[in-house]
Every structure is written in C-alpha cells, then in structure tokens.
Scaffold this motif. Structure first.
Motif, PDB file in Angstrom:
ATOM      1  N   THR A 194      49.350 109.247  58.604  1.00  0.00           N
ATOM      2  CA  THR A 194      49.597 110.443  57.798  1.00  0.00           C
ATOM      3  C   THR A 194      50.187 110.076  56.438  1.00  0.00           C
ATOM      4  OG1 THR A 194      49.998 111.754  59.788  1.00  0.00           O
ATOM      5  CG2 THR A 194      50.816 112.656  57.712  1.00  0.00           C
ATOM      6  N   ALA A 195      51.169 109.177  56.439  1.00  0.00           N
ATOM      7  CA  ALA A 195      51.818 108.759  55.189  1.00  0.00           C
ATOM      8  C   ALA A 195      50.826 108.078  54.254  1.00  0.00           C
ATOM      9  CB  ALA A 195      52.983 107.818  55.506  1.00  0.00           C
ATOM     10  N   MET A 210      55.216 100.438  56.913  1.00  0.00           N
ATOM     11  CA  MET A 210      54.794 101.690  56.276  1.00  0.00           C
ATOM     12  C   MET A 210      54.791 101.559  54.757  1.00  0.00           C
ATOM     13  SD  MET A 210      56.344 105.565  56.548  1.00  0.00           S
ATOM     14  CE  MET A 210      55.619 105.948  58.144  1.00  0.00           C
ATOM     15  N   TYR A 221      59.359 100.338  59.115  1.00  0.00           N
ATOM     16  CA  TYR A 221      59.536 100.903  57.776  1.00  0.00           C
ATOM     17  C   TYR A 221      58.990  99.974  56.699  1.00  0.00           C
ATOM     18  CZ  TYR A 221      62.338 104.216  60.336  1.00  0.00           C
ATOM     19  OH  TYR A 221      62.731 105.179  61.234  1.00  0.00           O
ATOM     20  N   LEU A 238      52.279 108.746  62.387  1.00  0.00           N
ATOM     21  CA  LEU A 238      52.981 109.012  61.123  1.00  0.00           C
ATOM     22  C   LEU A 238      52.569 108.016  60.040  1.00  0.00           C
ATOM     23  CD1 LEU A 238      56.584 109.861  62.386  1.00  0.00           C
ATOM     24  CD2 LEU A 238      54.969 111.428  61.267  1.00  0.00           C
ATOM     25  N   ILE A 287      51.296 101.746  52.656  1.00  0.00           N
ATOM     26  CA  ILE A 287      51.115 102.878  51.742  1.00  0.00           C
ATOM     27  C   ILE A 287      50.692 102.361  50.373  1.00  0.00           C
ATOM     28  CG2 ILE A 287      52.394 104.586  50.375  1.00  0.00           C
ATOM     29  CD1 ILE A 287      53.910 105.323  52.912  1.00  0.00           C
TER      30      ILE A 287
END
Length: 226
Positions: free
Chosen positions: A79-80, A129, A126, A76, A133
């Motif tokens: 993907t993000a 991420m 989190y 994930l 990102i």
C-alpha cells in the motif's frame, strides 16, 4: 550565453542541417543514429524499472521470512509503495518542466539503483519500507520521463510505433527479474538485490549522452529572454 554554449549550439545546428527531412520525420532533428540510441536507452530504462519492481515481488517470501514480517506488514508495504507511486511521479513531472527532461530521466534511475542496493542491507521492516518506497516510486517515475523525452525527440511519422516498443520493456523486465532471481537466490536474497544494482547503474550512465529535446531547449531560451 557562454562561448562554450555558443560553440555547442552552432555545432548542433550544423549537424541538424545535414539531416534529411525524411530522416527527421522518423528519428527527429538529431537524426537516425541519435534516435536509435535514445530508443535503446529508453527501452532499457523501462525494462529495468519493471525489473527492479518485480525483484521485490519475487524475493518477498524470502525477505518476509528473514525479517519475520507478518501478512499485515506485507500488505501495508504494498500500500505504501502504491501511494508513493502516485505522488513521486507528479513531483518528477514538475521537475521535468523546471530542470529538464534529461536531468529527471537520469535522476529517477540513479535513485532507484541506490535504493535497490540499500535493500540488500536492511535489517528491519521500517528500513525495508523506506528503501522500497524510494526504489519503486522513482523507478515507476521512469515512465513519465521516458514518454516525454522520447515523444519530444523522435519525429511524428512513427512516434506511436517507436514508443510502443519502449512500453514493451515492462514484460522484458519481468523476464529479466525472474532470471536474476532464479540464478542468484541460492546465494541469498541480499545478493539478488546487490546484483540488481549493476544494470540500473549501467543504463543511468548511458543516459549521460542523451540531450534534452530541442523543444525543451527552445523553451529554455524563451525563459532566459523573459
């Protein structure tokens, strides 16, 4: 137009007039010295975008172990990052046309550098991420900004050849990331990301001396008249 802006414009015009047509055909209206500096900064920037992106690829097994990430979470995360890398460059493209090429070129690398630094202090999935990102999407936005400012600044004679060398910065960045990882991973993955900030900041500072292409400056003058 202020007196300072008028003085700068007159100085720039005088410098441009002193450059030969042959030099302009290769390096652009600001001449060989500026063109080479622009090329070096662009090459370094794209190299470091690849460097930053691949630091995570190399350190991900260490990060996953430390933060107890599952394979689903790792998938994930990738993907993000990929989704953000579609939309953030689009936003930066719009900003280039409204605020200027130089502004966005500096912004992308500065934000990527800060987010890379924050990677070193994340405590959970989190947080990881979020910072990755930001770091990866702004780092990858470097390509659009770099293509635009280099191609609008250098002359038409060797434009493709010059930018092909800039594009070669990606494998250089992979090599640099591998070297930094191998040298500093014994000290821990967090140190790897702290060290990763330094070259990004150095190149971002080097961009302070870059100017918007003459084409964009002319566009700004036209907008001011409307």
């Amino acid at each position: 137009m202020s007196k300072d802006e008028q003085t700068r414009n007159e100085k720039g015009k005088k410098e441009t007039e002193e450059i030969s047509d042959q030099e302009k055909a290769i390096w652009g209206v600001r001449g060989k010295k500026y063109g080479i500096y622009l090329f070096a900064v662009a090459l370094a920037g794209w190299t470091l975008a690849a460097y930053d992106y691949n630091l995570l690829v190399l350190a991900l097994p260490n990060v996953s172990q430390a933060l107890h990430l599952t394979s689903t979470q790792v998938g994930l995360l990738g993907t993000a990052i990929s989704l953000a890398a579609i939309f953030v460059p689009m936003m930066m493209g719009w900003l280039m046309d409204s605020r200027g090429r130089r502004f966005v070129w500096m912004l992308c690398l500065l934000i990527a550098a800060l987010a890379t630094g924050f990677t070193a202090i994340v405590q959970n999935y989190y947080e990881l991420m979020l910072v990755r990102i930001i770091a990866s999407s702004f780092g990858l936005s470097e390509l659009g900004a770099s293509i635009t400012i280099v191609n609008e600044s250098v002359g038409p004679k060797l434009r493709g050849w010059i930018y092909s060398w800039v594009q070669g910065g990606w494998p250089l960045g992979v090599f640099l990331a591998s070297a930094i990882y191998l040298l500093f991973i014994p000290l821990g993955w967090r140190i790897v990301f702290v060290i990763g900030v330094i070259p990004l900041l150095v190149v971002a500072i080097g961009r302070y001396y870059i100017k918007d292409p003459e084409r964009f400056e002319n566009l700004k003058k036209i907008r001011n008249l409307l």
